[in-house]
Design a protein around this motif. Structure first.
Motif, PDB file in Angstrom:
ATOM      1  N   GLN A   5       8.088   9.158  -4.889  1.00  0.00           N
ATOM      2  CA  GLN A   5       7.586   9.890  -3.733  1.00  0.00           C
ATOM      3  C   GLN A   5       6.203  10.470  -4.009  1.00  0.00           C
ATOM      4  N   GLU A   6       5.977  10.932  -5.236  1.00  0.00           N
ATOM      5  CA  GLU A   6       4.668  11.495  -5.587  1.00  0.00           C
ATOM      6  C   GLU A   6       3.583  10.428  -5.487  1.00  0.00           C
ATOM      7  N   ARG A   7       3.863   9.235  -6.001  1.00  0.00           N
ATOM      8  CA  ARG A   7       2.861   8.174  -5.947  1.00  0.00           C
ATOM      9  C   ARG A   7       2.616   7.748  -4.502  1.00  0.00           C
ATOM     10  N   LEU A   8       3.665   7.660  -3.705  1.00  0.00           N
ATOM     11  CA  LEU A   8       3.497   7.293  -2.301  1.00  0.00           C
ATOM     12  C   LEU A   8       2.650   8.328  -1.565  1.00  0.00           C
ATOM     13  N   SER A   9       2.879   9.608  -1.846  1.00  0.00           N
ATOM     14  CA  SER A   9       2.108  10.666  -1.195  1.00  0.00           C
ATOM     15  C   SER A   9       0.634  10.585  -1.583  1.00  0.00           C
ATOM     16  N   ARG A  10       0.372  10.338  -2.870  1.00  0.00           N
ATOM     17  CA  ARG A  10      -1.015  10.214  -3.318  1.00  0.00           C
ATOM     18  C   ARG A  10      -1.684   9.010  -2.682  1.00  0.00           C
ATOM     19  N   ARG A  11      -0.945   7.919  -2.569  1.00  0.00           N
ATOM     20  CA  ARG A  11      -1.509   6.730  -1.952  1.00  0.00           C
ATOM     21  C   ARG A  11      -1.788   6.950  -0.473  1.00  0.00           C
ATOM     22  N   ASP A  12      -0.901   7.679   0.202  1.00  0.00           N
ATOM     23  CA  ASP A  12      -1.141   8.008   1.613  1.00  0.00           C
ATOM     24  C   ASP A  12      -2.440   8.787   1.769  1.00  0.00           C
ATOM     25  N   PHE A  14      -5.038   8.683  -0.240  1.00  0.00           N
ATOM     26  CA  PHE A  14      -6.132   7.748  -0.486  1.00  0.00           C
ATOM     27  C   PHE A  14      -6.393   6.889   0.748  1.00  0.00           C
ATOM     28  N   LEU A  15      -5.342   6.376   1.353  1.00  0.00           N
ATOM     29  CA  LEU A  15      -5.504   5.513   2.523  1.00  0.00           C
ATOM     30  C   LEU A  15      -6.065   6.290   3.709  1.00  0.00           C
ATOM     31  N   ASP A  16      -5.655   7.524   3.846  1.00  0.00           N
ATOM     32  CA  ASP A  16      -6.195   8.350   4.918  1.00  0.00           C
ATOM     33  C   ASP A  16      -7.704   8.508   4.766  1.00  0.00           C
ATOM     34  N   GLN A  17      -8.159   8.749   3.548  1.00  0.00           N
ATOM     35  CA  GLN A  17      -9.599   8.875   3.293  1.00  0.00           C
ATOM     36  C   GLN A  17     -10.309   7.546   3.527  1.00  0.00           C
ATOM     37  N   ALA A  18      -9.685   6.441   3.098  1.00  0.00           N
ATOM     38  CA  ALA A  18     -10.296   5.126   3.268  1.00  0.00           C
ATOM     39  C   ALA A  18     -10.496   4.796   4.744  1.00  0.00           C
ATOM     40  N   VAL A  19      -9.523   5.144   5.577  1.00  0.00           N
ATOM     41  CA  VAL A  19      -9.640   4.857   7.013  1.00  0.00           C
ATOM     42  C   VAL A  19     -10.706   5.744   7.649  1.00  0.00           C
ATOM     43  N   GLU A  27     -19.462  -0.144  12.219  1.00  0.00           N
ATOM     44  CA  GLU A  27     -19.918  -0.006  13.601  1.00  0.00           C
ATOM     45  C   GLU A  27     -18.925  -0.567  14.604  1.00  0.00           C
ATOM     46  N   ARG A  28     -18.104  -1.525  14.184  1.00  0.00           N
ATOM     47  CA  ARG A  28     -17.105  -2.100  15.087  1.00  0.00           C
ATOM     48  C   ARG A  28     -16.033  -1.091  15.477  1.00  0.00           C
ATOM     49  N   LEU A  29     -15.814  -0.106  14.622  1.00  0.00           N
ATOM     50  CA  LEU A  29     -14.759   0.877  14.850  1.00  0.00           C
ATOM     51  C   LEU A  29     -15.281   2.209  15.355  1.00  0.00           C
ATOM     52  N   ARG A  30     -16.567   2.425  15.226  1.00  0.00           N
ATOM     53  CA  ARG A  30     -17.141   3.727  15.570  1.00  0.00           C
ATOM     54  C   ARG A  30     -16.907   4.022  17.053  1.00  0.00           C
ATOM     55  N   GLY A  31     -16.363   5.176  17.321  1.00  0.00           N
ATOM     56  CA  GLY A  31     -16.096   5.588  18.693  1.00  0.00           C
ATOM     57  C   GLY A  31     -14.768   5.109  19.233  1.00  0.00           C
ATOM     58  N   LEU A  32     -14.033   4.307  18.457  1.00  0.00           N
ATOM     59  CA  LEU A  32     -12.732   3.817  18.901  1.00  0.00           C
ATOM     60  C   LEU A  32     -11.718   4.959  18.850  1.00  0.00           C
ATOM     61  N   ALA A  33     -11.038   5.192  19.960  1.00  0.00           N
ATOM     62  CA  ALA A  33     -10.132   6.340  20.083  1.00  0.00           C
ATOM     63  C   ALA A  33      -8.743   6.002  19.555  1.00  0.00           C
ATOM     64  N   VAL A  34      -8.692   5.621  18.282  1.00  0.00           N
ATOM     65  CA  VAL A  34      -7.434   5.310  17.614  1.00  0.00           C
ATOM     66  C   VAL A  34      -7.319   6.202  16.391  1.00  0.00           C
ATOM     67  N   GLU A  35      -6.177   6.832  16.235  1.00  0.00           N
ATOM     68  CA  GLU A  35      -5.912   7.668  15.069  1.00  0.00           C
ATOM     69  C   GLU A  35      -4.899   6.965  14.174  1.00  0.00           C
ATOM     70  N   ALA A  36      -5.095   7.083  12.860  1.00  0.00           N
ATOM     71  CA  ALA A  36      -4.189   6.475  11.886  1.00  0.00           C
ATOM     72  C   ALA A  36      -3.583   7.565  11.022  1.00  0.00           C
ATOM     73  N   ARG A  37      -2.265   7.564  10.944  1.00  0.00           N
ATOM     74  CA  ARG A  37      -1.533   8.490  10.066  1.00  0.00           C
ATOM     75  C   ARG A  37      -0.691   7.659   9.115  1.00  0.00           C
ATOM     76  N   PHE A  38      -0.735   7.990   7.829  1.00  0.00           N
ATOM     77  CA  PHE A  38       0.002   7.218   6.836  1.00  0.00           C
ATOM     78  C   PHE A  38       1.253   7.967   6.392  1.00  0.00           C
ATOM     79  N   ASP A  39       2.351   7.234   6.297  1.00  0.00           N
ATOM     80  CA  ASP A  39       3.618   7.781   5.832  1.00  0.00           C
ATOM     81  C   ASP A  39       4.283   6.746   4.935  1.00  0.00           C
ATOM     82  N   ARG A  40       4.256   7.002   3.614  1.00  0.00           N
ATOM     83  CA  ARG A  40       4.871   6.100   2.634  1.00  0.00           C
ATOM     84  C   ARG A  40       4.293   4.685   2.729  1.00  0.00           C
ATOM     85  N   GLY A  41       2.977   4.610   2.958  1.00  0.00           N
ATOM     86  CA  GLY A  41       2.299   3.331   2.965  1.00  0.00           C
ATOM     87  C   GLY A  41       2.233   2.646   4.313  1.00  0.00           C
ATOM     88  N   ILE A  42       2.917   3.182   5.313  1.00  0.00           N
ATOM     89  CA  ILE A  42       2.857   2.606   6.658  1.00  0.00           C
ATOM     90  C   ILE A  42       1.797   3.342   7.465  1.00  0.00           C
TER      91      ILE A  42
END
Length: 234
Positions: A5-12, A14-19, A27-42
């Motif tokens: 669980q600790e590794r999954l949380s850390r990876r989440d 990291f992925l949140d920052q990457a997105v 530029e293809r994504l800039r202004g796109l009204a989509v939010e991404a939330r990570f939970d255990r890699g999903i």
């Protein structure tokens, strides 16, 4: 070995920052009204876009990030809310607003139906279908897979989650009657003799669970070649 669980949380994290960086610099994504939330890699995508192409771009780019196990979405497209089914939902749906489908009534079930039989939905009427902890409970899950193929619209997707056959949870539950592997997903996609083939958008295993996102292929559509399938399968 299953990820802690600790590794999954850390990876989440990291992925949140990457997105966030993707949305800032691509530029293809800039202004796109989509939010991404990570939970255990999903990755869970919500929001609104003007076209299905915009949603597919976001899904594709996020799905390519190392560590992403799945990309699930409930996104409004061109002013229309998606029609999403949670099959065998029991007392928990994946997103509020999904239609819960189960044989037994709970507060989350909107449609009473036996998922091992024909589904009470018309052809090409649904945008997304969740198959979360359901396939392992069916002796023969292929009829259900075919029914999901039938009811999904072109461009739709089925989201699969099931215990990995080598993990203890796969055998600890006595109601589990089937064991799955990532290679099972490959077999579903290109089942010999079947008219209902699938394109694998994503497939992964974290050492405990199998994840897959599958898109129905139309009759006569070209199936991806071995080089493309090698992204997910042996």
């Amino acid at each position: 070995m299953a990820l802690s669980q600790e590794r999954l949380s850390r990876r989440d994290r990291f992925l949140d920052q990457a997105v966030r960086e993707m949305w800032k610099y691509d530029e293809r994504l800039r202004g796109l009204a989509v939010e991404a939330r990570f939970d255990r890699g999903i990755a869970h995508l919500t929001g609104e876009v003007d076209s299905a192409d915009q949603l597919e771009l976001a899904r594709s780019l996020i799905g390519r990030l190392d560590g992403v196990l799945g990309v699930w979405d409930r996104v409004r497209v061109a002013g229309r809310d998606p029609v999403i089914l949670d099959l065998g939902c029991g007392a928990q749906k994946q997103y509020p607003g999904n239609f819960g489908v189960d044989l037994f009534p709970t507060s989350e079930v909107d449609v009473l139906a036996d998922v091992s039989r024909a589904l009470p939905f018309t052809d090409a009427s649904v945008d997304r279908v969740f198959l979360v902890h359901i396939l392992e409970h069916l002796i023969d899950f292929l009829p259900l897979v075919d029914e999901v193929h039938r009811i999904l619209r072109p461009g739709g997707a089925a989201f699969v989650l099931s215990p990995w056959w080598r993990y203890v949870n796969a055998v600890a539950d006595p109601t589990h009657v089937r064991m799955l592997d990532v290679q099972t997903i490959k077999g579903i996609c290109r089942r010999p003799g079947s008219r209902r083939l699938w394109y694998p958008l994503h497939a992964a295993c974290d050492g405990a669970t199998i994840f897959a996102e599958l898109r129905p292929l139309a009759d006569g559509a070209d199936f991806p070649g071995e080089a493309e399938l090698a992204r997910f399968f042996d």
